[in-house]
Design a protein around this motif. Sequence first.
Motif, short mmCIF file in Angstrom:
data_model
loop_
_atom_site.label_atom_id
_atom_site.label_comp_id
_atom_site.label_asym_id
_atom_site.label_seq_id
_atom_site.Cartn_x
_atom_site.Cartn_y
_atom_site.Cartn_z
N LEU A 23 0.83 -1.20 0.00
CA LEU A 23 0.00 0.00 0.00
C LEU A 23 0.87 1.25 0.00
N ALA A 24 1.89 1.26 0.84
CA ALA A 24 2.77 2.43 0.93
C ALA A 24 3.53 2.66 -0.38
N ASP A 25 3.86 1.58 -1.08
CA ASP A 25 4.62 1.69 -2.33
C ASP A 25 3.73 2.05 -3.52
N GLY A 26 2.43 2.14 -3.29
CA GLY A 26 1.51 2.51 -4.36
C GLY A 26 1.13 1.38 -5.29
N GLN A 27 1.33 0.13 -4.85
CA GLN A 27 0.93 -1.00 -5.69
C GLN A 27 -0.58 -1.01 -5.90
N TRP A 28 -1.30 -0.54 -4.90
CA TRP A 28 -2.75 -0.33 -5.01
C TRP A 28 -3.02 1.13 -4.74
N LYS A 29 -3.92 1.71 -5.50
CA LYS A 29 -4.28 3.11 -5.33
C LYS A 29 -5.54 3.22 -4.46
N ILE A 30 -5.74 4.41 -3.92
CA ILE A 30 -6.96 4.64 -3.15
C ILE A 30 -8.17 4.43 -4.06
N GLY A 31 -9.10 3.63 -3.58
CA GLY A 31 -10.29 3.30 -4.36
C GLY A 31 -10.19 1.96 -5.05
N ASP A 32 -8.97 1.40 -5.17
CA ASP A 32 -8.81 0.09 -5.80
C ASP A 32 -9.38 -1.01 -4.91
N ARG A 33 -9.88 -2.03 -5.56
CA ARG A 33 -10.29 -3.24 -4.81
C ARG A 33 -9.09 -4.18 -4.75
N VAL A 34 -8.76 -4.63 -3.56
CA VAL A 34 -7.61 -5.53 -3.43
C VAL A 34 -8.03 -6.93 -3.87
N PRO A 35 -7.06 -7.78 -4.21
CA PRO A 35 -7.39 -9.14 -4.62
C PRO A 35 -8.19 -9.88 -3.55
N THR A 36 -8.88 -10.90 -3.96
CA THR A 36 -9.68 -11.69 -3.04
C THR A 36 -8.80 -12.43 -2.04
N GLU A 37 -9.41 -12.90 -0.96
CA GLU A 37 -8.66 -13.70 0.03
C GLU A 37 -7.99 -14.88 -0.64
N HIS A 38 -8.73 -15.53 -1.54
CA HIS A 38 -8.18 -16.72 -2.21
C HIS A 38 -6.94 -16.34 -3.02
N ALA A 39 -7.02 -15.24 -3.78
CA ALA A 39 -5.88 -14.83 -4.61
C ALA A 39 -4.68 -14.45 -3.74
N LEU A 40 -4.92 -13.70 -2.67
CA LEU A 40 -3.83 -13.31 -1.79
C LEU A 40 -3.22 -14.52 -1.09
N ALA A 41 -4.06 -15.46 -0.69
CA ALA A 41 -3.56 -16.65 -0.02
C ALA A 41 -2.64 -17.44 -0.95
N GLU A 42 -3.02 -17.52 -2.21
CA GLU A 42 -2.17 -18.25 -3.17
C GLU A 42 -0.84 -17.51 -3.39
N GLN A 43 -0.91 -16.20 -3.53
CA GLN A 43 0.31 -15.43 -3.78
C GLN A 43 1.26 -15.47 -2.60
N LEU A 44 0.70 -15.45 -1.39
CA LEU A 44 1.53 -15.43 -0.19
C LEU A 44 1.85 -16.82 0.35
N GLN A 45 1.16 -17.81 -0.21
CA GLN A 45 1.35 -19.20 0.23
C GLN A 45 1.02 -19.36 1.72
N VAL A 46 -0.11 -18.77 2.09
CA VAL A 46 -0.62 -18.91 3.46
C VAL A 46 -2.10 -19.26 3.36
N GLY A 47 -2.69 -19.58 4.50
CA GLY A 47 -4.10 -19.93 4.53
C GLY A 47 -5.00 -18.70 4.40
N ARG A 48 -6.22 -18.94 3.98
CA ARG A 48 -7.17 -17.84 3.81
C ARG A 48 -7.50 -17.20 5.16
N ASN A 49 -7.52 -17.98 6.22
CA ASN A 49 -7.79 -17.40 7.54
C ASN A 49 -6.72 -16.39 7.94
N THR A 50 -5.47 -16.69 7.58
CA THR A 50 -4.37 -15.77 7.88
C THR A 50 -4.55 -14.47 7.11
N VAL A 51 -4.90 -14.58 5.84
CA VAL A 51 -5.14 -13.39 5.02
C VAL A 51 -6.32 -12.61 5.57
#
Length: 237
Positions: A23-51
């Motif tokens: 967020l600080a680096d501007g990868q997402w802008k204000i108003g953007d929708r962040v990826p879904t829990e499922h997508a973030l969990a896959e990218q980070l290789q963690v469980g959806r509950n953690t995300v």
Amino acid sequence: MTLRAAGRTSLVDTVVEQLRAQLADGQWKIGDRVPTEHALAEQLQVGRNTVREAVRVLCHAGMLQSRQGEGTFVVSTADPAAVMRGIQRAGIRDVLELRIALEAEGARLAALRHQPADLARMRAALAAQAALADGGTQPPHENIELYADHDVEFHTAVVDAAHNSALSATYGWFSSSVREALLTALGDRDMPHIAPGDHHAVVDAIASGDPDAAECAARALLDVPKQAVDALLAPGT
């Protein structure tokens, strides 16, 4: 967007820090929708509950906002906690300059918007502070922290009398730094003690309904320690 895989220790904290950095680096802008829990969990290789828990932390911090049926959106790329840490590391002159900016405008607006209860609150704080000084002008060493608390309460009452929720929230967030700087000043023999009359001048100016007089009184009150700090920090002193 690519996020590096999180480690296996303190997973939630790790994910929070990585998302905060994105967020600080501007990868997402204000108003953007962040990826879904499922997508973030896959990218980070963690469980959806953690995300889910990490997103909840950032929502609580005011950086993300979850909207039922729509997803999670960016509302701020600045981390309030980081801002507060920066303020806490600031020197006494920086704190005083920020106080002048906030309190002078607060006093100006207070002159236009105050209610009788606001004036009563200011005067009660000054009376409690004066009682600790036992008729003198110097803060009592044994009650210096309580003395500082009454002073912060007075200045908070001035800002709150502006009846601007954003200004009050900002000052309330900042007040712990105000208190620490005040305690430092009270314990420093080179710092002048502000006369009670200077505080009462602020109240009287606000009560008069004159915004210019109220702003000037608030600035004059803080200009006393500001000049002392400037002198102490001047080259060659």
